[in-house]
Enzyme design. Sequence first.
Site, short mmCIF file in Angstrom:
data_model
loop_
_atom_site.label_atom_id
_atom_site.label_comp_id
_atom_site.label_asym_id
_atom_site.label_seq_id
_atom_site.Cartn_x
_atom_site.Cartn_y
_atom_site.Cartn_z
CB SER A 1 -1.30 -1.94 19.93
OG SER A 1 -1.04 -2.45 18.64
CG ASN A 2 -3.90 -5.25 16.79
OD1 ASN A 2 -3.14 -5.94 16.19
ND2 ASN A 2 -4.55 -4.23 16.58
N PRO A 3 -1.96 -7.64 18.90
CG PRO A 3 -2.64 -9.97 19.67
CD PRO A 3 -3.13 -8.43 19.49
#
Length: 215
Positions: free
Chosen positions: A21-23
Site C-alpha cells: 500500500s502507500n501512505p
Amino acid sequence: MKFIVTAGPTREFLDPFRFISNPSSGKMGFALARAARERGGEVALISGPVVLDPPPGVELVPVTSARRMRDEVFRRLPGAGAVIMAAAVSDYRPARYSRKKLKKGPGRLSLDLVRTPDILGELGRKKGEVVLVGFSAETENIVDNAAEKLKSKNLDLIVGNDISAPGSGFAAETNRAVVIDRTGVVEEWPLLTKNELAERIIDRVLTIRAGRGRS
Ligand code: C5P
C-alpha cells in the site's frame, strides 16, 4: 450533475495479513467530494481504507484493492458527468495470493508483482462526454510528467503536485498544485488548503462541463 470521486490508498494483499500500500490519507479526495456536494452535485466517493468521516450527503463506497475500485468506478460511469481520480492506486499487486499466512524461512523471500488495472487509462479510452480529472504525484519534472500523463490518458484536467515539497503531498493539510488542461494552459496555483484546492478544481470541472454542453 453526478460526480465519481476516488480517494485514499488501495491495498493489494499477498496473504490474509499482509499487503502492499502507500501512505495516502484520503484528504484530497474527501475534500473534492465535499466541494462537489456543496456545488449541488450527486457524489459517489469510492475510497480505499482511510480514517476520515465521509462529508454529509455523499455516498461512501469503501473498497480495498485496485481491482475493486476499478469495478465500482465503471459500474457508476453511465450517467456520470465527471470522474476525479484522486486515489493513490497501487500500480502493482502480488502475482499470487496465499489463503494461508506465509511462513517465514531462514533465507530471502522474493515477491513477484504484476500490474493492477490502470483505471484512469481505461477511463480515458471509454469516457465519452465525461470530464476526466487525474492527479500526478511527482518528485521531479512536475509539469512535463503531468502534461505527458494528460495526453497519454486522454484527460481533461491534470493536477500535478510535488510530493517532496514542504506543505505538499500525502498527509499534509495543504497542497501546491500545477494544473494543466487540454488546451495546454499551465497554471501554477499557490499553496492552498486541500479544501480550497478542491473548490478550485470543482469550479474548473463545472466550467469544462458547461463548455461541452454548448458545443
Ligand atoms: O501514472 P500515475 O500512477 O502517476 O497516475 C496517477 C493518476 O492515475 C491518479 O489520478 C491515480 O488515481 C490514477 N491511477 C489509476 N490507476 C492506477 C494507478 C493510478 O487510475 N493503477
